[in-house]
Design a protein around this motif. Structure first.
Motif, PDB file in Angstrom:
ATOM      1  N   UNK A 135       0.828  -1.202   0.000  1.00 38.71           N
ATOM      2  CA  UNK A 135       0.000   0.000   0.000  1.00 38.71           C
ATOM      3  C   UNK A 135       0.862   1.252   0.000  1.00 38.71           C
ATOM      4  N   UNK A 136       1.920   1.274   0.813  1.00 36.52           N
ATOM      5  CA  UNK A 136       2.823   2.418   0.819  1.00 36.52           C
ATOM      6  C   UNK A 136       3.495   2.601  -0.533  1.00 36.52           C
ATOM      7  N   UNK A 140       3.300   5.821  -2.991  1.00 38.40           N
ATOM      8  CA  UNK A 140       4.507   6.480  -3.489  1.00 38.40           C
ATOM      9  C   UNK A 140       4.448   6.640  -5.007  1.00 38.40           C
ATOM     10  N   UNK A 141       3.930   5.617  -5.694  1.00 39.30           N
ATOM     11  CA  UNK A 141       3.790   5.705  -7.153  1.00 39.30           C
ATOM     12  C   UNK A 141       2.793   6.789  -7.521  1.00 39.30           C
ATOM     13  N   UNK A 142       1.703   6.889  -6.771  1.00 41.34           N
ATOM     14  CA  UNK A 142       0.693   7.908  -7.049  1.00 41.34           C
ATOM     15  C   UNK A 142       1.249   9.316  -6.885  1.00 41.34           C
ATOM     16  N   UNK A 144       4.853  10.153  -6.807  1.00 43.27           N
ATOM     17  CA  UNK A 144       6.098  10.413  -7.524  1.00 43.27           C
ATOM     18  C   UNK A 144       6.148   9.799  -8.919  1.00 43.27           C
ATOM     19  N   UNK A 145       5.169   8.989  -9.292  1.00 45.49           N
ATOM     20  CA  UNK A 145       5.161   8.399 -10.619  1.00 45.49           C
ATOM     21  C   UNK A 145       5.655   6.966 -10.616  1.00 45.49           C
ATOM     22  N   UNK A 146       5.423   6.284 -11.745  1.00 38.84           N
ATOM     23  CA  UNK A 146       5.796   4.880 -11.868  1.00 38.84           C
ATOM     24  C   UNK A 146       7.307   4.723 -11.971  1.00 38.84           C
ATOM     25  N   UNK A 147       7.761   3.509 -11.693  1.00 42.24           N
ATOM     26  CA  UNK A 147       9.184   3.208 -11.721  1.00 42.24           C
ATOM     27  C   UNK A 147       9.557   2.367 -10.521  1.00 42.24           C
ATOM     28  N   UNK A 148      10.843   2.352 -10.192  1.00 44.00           N
ATOM     29  CA  UNK A 148      11.316   1.531  -9.081  1.00 44.00           C
ATOM     30  C   UNK A 148      11.805   2.345  -7.891  1.00 44.00           C
ATOM     31  N   UNK A 149      12.261   3.566  -8.118  1.00 50.44           N
ATOM     32  CA  UNK A 149      12.878   4.333  -7.032  1.00 50.44           C
ATOM     33  C   UNK A 149      11.905   4.601  -5.894  1.00 50.44           C
ATOM     34  N   UNK A 150      10.761   5.181  -6.212  1.00 48.41           N
ATOM     35  CA  UNK A 150       9.783   5.519  -5.173  1.00 48.41           C
ATOM     36  C   UNK A 150       9.237   4.279  -4.466  1.00 48.41           C
ATOM     37  N   UNK A 151       8.838   3.224  -5.182  1.00 46.34           N
ATOM     38  CA  UNK A 151       8.355   2.021  -4.487  1.00 46.34           C
ATOM     39  C   UNK A 151       9.410   1.364  -3.599  1.00 46.34           C
ATOM     40  N   UNK A 152      10.660   1.358  -4.060  1.00 45.75           N
ATOM     41  CA  UNK A 152      11.724   0.747  -3.254  1.00 45.75           C
ATOM     42  C   UNK A 152      11.916   1.514  -1.958  1.00 45.75           C
ATOM     43  N   UNK A 153      11.929   2.835  -2.029  1.00 40.88           N
ATOM     44  CA  UNK A 153      12.081   3.637  -0.812  1.00 40.88           C
ATOM     45  C   UNK A 153      10.891   3.457   0.119  1.00 40.88           C
ATOM     46  N   UNK A 154       9.682   3.413  -0.446  1.00 40.69           N
ATOM     47  CA  UNK A 154       8.482   3.227   0.378  1.00 40.69           C
ATOM     48  C   UNK A 154       8.496   1.864   1.063  1.00 40.69           C
ATOM     49  N   UNK A 155       8.860   0.833   0.336  1.00 41.05           N
ATOM     50  CA  UNK A 155       8.900  -0.504   0.934  1.00 41.05           C
ATOM     51  C   UNK A 155      10.016  -0.623   1.963  1.00 41.05           C
ATOM     52  N   UNK A 227       0.808  -5.151 -11.316  1.00 38.10           N
ATOM     53  CA  UNK A 227      -0.273  -4.154 -11.361  1.00 38.10           C
ATOM     54  C   UNK A 227       0.042  -3.003 -12.304  1.00 38.10           C
ATOM     55  N   UNK A 228       1.282  -2.954 -12.811  1.00 40.70           N
ATOM     56  CA  UNK A 228       1.656  -1.908 -13.746  1.00 40.70           C
ATOM     57  C   UNK A 228       2.264  -0.681 -13.115  1.00 40.70           C
ATOM     58  N   UNK A 229       2.616  -0.748 -11.802  1.00 44.47           N
ATOM     59  CA  UNK A 229       3.160   0.405 -11.103  1.00 44.47           C
ATOM     60  C   UNK A 229       4.673   0.349 -10.933  1.00 44.47           C
TER      61      UNK A 229
END
Length: 287
Positions: A135-136, A140-142, A144-155, A227-229
């Protein structure tokens, strides 16, 4: 000559047996080593360019040119699987490294200081615990946008409390031991005692927890890409491959979806088995 060859073969096997555990743990460890080697040498192992495809070659079955067939866009599934190993393992590695380092720092600091600092940080960790990592990552994708940087930091933020709580509990136990008091009486600084003396004693247990966290982080990031994020095409990624292969399943060519799904399951199970085995050995539950 044969004796030298036998020695070369027996050497790694002997070191593997020294790690302890049963055949399942050794098999999982060998499997993880294999995936790591594949990720390191992926550009040389992939027989074709996984980003190159053609509509005319879409949904082809296994052949001499395409060992696992092709996906809907005509990309070679085997090459995409190999190249996808890099992104599928790099993301969880970044999550585990960041969450482990910050978790160790937070856990040691709160255990050493205690008092109201320990209480306040503990409540903050409880708040982070309330939000699932996936969920976090989506939030983060919502933002900062799609990709890996924001999701990795959030996780990494979501996984940090697991390590911090573990380190805090172990550090409180170690802090009460006589050797800690002896170092403090000798005039050593709190930083020296905590990092150079206390941390090595709890390090193996933290490593076991981080190994388990790696499997869960891989699963979360694969779900995010599904999910495409997460990782965006044409970059190969196991989660994205499963998503793209859904249409192929309905058209009778399921390998482009089944193969990456099996790879995710194998790696997650292997990391959990190795992590649990290491934890059992450290707790004295493994013979």
């Amino acid at each position: 000559m044969s004796a030298q060859i036998a020695g070369v073969v027996r050497g790694p096997l002997t070191r593997l047996r020294a790690l302890g555990g049963g055949w399942l743990q050794r098999l999982c460890l060998l499997l993880l080593v294999l995936f790591v080697l594949v990720s390191l040498f992926a550009p040389w192992l992939a027989p074709q360019d996984p980003t190159f495809g053609g509509l005319g070659a879409g949904l082809a079955g296994p052949s001499a040119d395409h060992w696992l067939g092709t996906d809907q866009g005509g990309h070679d599934t085997f090459s995409a699987l190999i190249e996808g190993t890099r992104t599928s393992l790099a993301g969880p590695l970044a999550v585990v490294l960041f969450s482990t380092v910050t978790g160790i720092a937070v856990g040691l600091f709160t255990a050493w200081r205690g008092g109201w600092i320990d209480t306040v940080v503990g409540r903050m960790l409880d708040i982070v615990f309330a939000f699932p990592a996936l969920l976090l990552a989506i939030l983060a994708v919502a933002i900062f946008g799609k990709g890996m940087t924001a999701p990795v930091l959030a996780m990494a933020i979501a996984y940090m409390p697991y390590t911090a709580r573990l380190v805090r509990g172990l550090a409180v136990q170690e802090k009460a031991r006589p050797y800690i008091a002896a170092y403090r009486v000798q005039g050593h600084s709190a930083m020296f005692v905590a990092v150079r003396r206390l941390l090595p004693n709890i390090g193996p247990t933290v490593l076991a927890q981080s190994t388990v966290n790696f499997g869960y982080a891989l699963l979360d990031l694969a779900a995010l890409s599904f999910l495409g994020f997460g990782v965006q095409p044409p970059t190969p990624d196991w989660g994205a491959m499963i998503n793209q292969g859904q249409a192929a399943v309905l058209q009778g060519e399921p390998l482009s979806a089944i193969v990456p799904a099996v790879a995710v399951v194998l790696v997650v199970v292997a990391f959990n088995v190795v992590g649990e085995s290491l934890g059992d050995r450290l707790a004295g539950r493994d013979s």
